[in-house]
Write a protein that holds these residues in place. Structure first.
Motif, PDB file in Angstrom:
ATOM      1  N   ASP A  55       0.836  -1.210   0.000  1.00 22.62           N
ATOM      2  CA  ASP A  55       0.000   0.000   0.000  1.00 22.62           C
ATOM      3  C   ASP A  55       0.866   1.254   0.000  1.00 22.62           C
ATOM      4  O   ASP A  55       0.583   2.209  -0.719  1.00 22.62           O
ATOM      5  CB  ASP A  55      -0.931   0.019   1.211  1.00 22.62           C
ATOM      6  N   ARG A 105       2.420   1.694  -3.429  1.00 24.82           N
ATOM      7  CA  ARG A 105       1.412   2.168  -4.372  1.00 24.82           C
ATOM      8  C   ARG A 105       1.188   3.667  -4.196  1.00 24.82           C
ATOM      9  O   ARG A 105       1.097   4.417  -5.175  1.00 24.82           O
ATOM     10  CB  ARG A 105       0.099   1.403  -4.182  1.00 24.82           C
ATOM     11  N   GLU A 114       1.767   6.534  -7.002  1.00 16.29           N
ATOM     12  CA  GLU A 114       0.676   7.433  -7.407  1.00 16.29           C
ATOM     13  C   GLU A 114       1.071   8.890  -7.232  1.00 16.29           C
ATOM     14  O   GLU A 114       0.746   9.734  -8.075  1.00 16.29           O
ATOM     15  CB  GLU A 114      -0.588   7.103  -6.627  1.00 16.29           C
TER      16      GLU A 114
END
Length: 79
Positions: free
Chosen positions: A8, A11, A15
């Motif tokens: 997570d 990610r 992003e």
């Protein structure tokens, strides 16, 4: 840190980078537009880019680069 939390976090980093890359592209397009506008008003864009680059440099680095350029020009008979 569990694998799920690490994935997570990774990610989220990816992003954020992608969003910043998009912003960077938008800013680069804006800068290109300004140079095009200046060119259409008769300014030499190549010289403007050089001035922008020189203004970013610290004074002692700029003086060193200019002295080196003068030395090279003299050595090549461009004076």
């Amino acid at each position: 840190m569990s694998d799920n939390v690490a994935a997570d976090q990774l990610r989220l980093f990816i992003e954020r980078i992608e969003r910043l890359e998009e912003e960077k592209k938008g800013i680069a397009d804006d800068i290109k537009d300004v140079y095009n506008e200046a060119k259409s008003n008769g300014y030499d864009v190549k010289t403007m880019r050089t001035i922008v680059r020189l203004r970013r440099m610290e004074a002692h680095h700029r003086a060193e680069a200019e002295a080196l350029l003068e030395t090279y020009k003299a050595a090549l008979g461009l004076e």
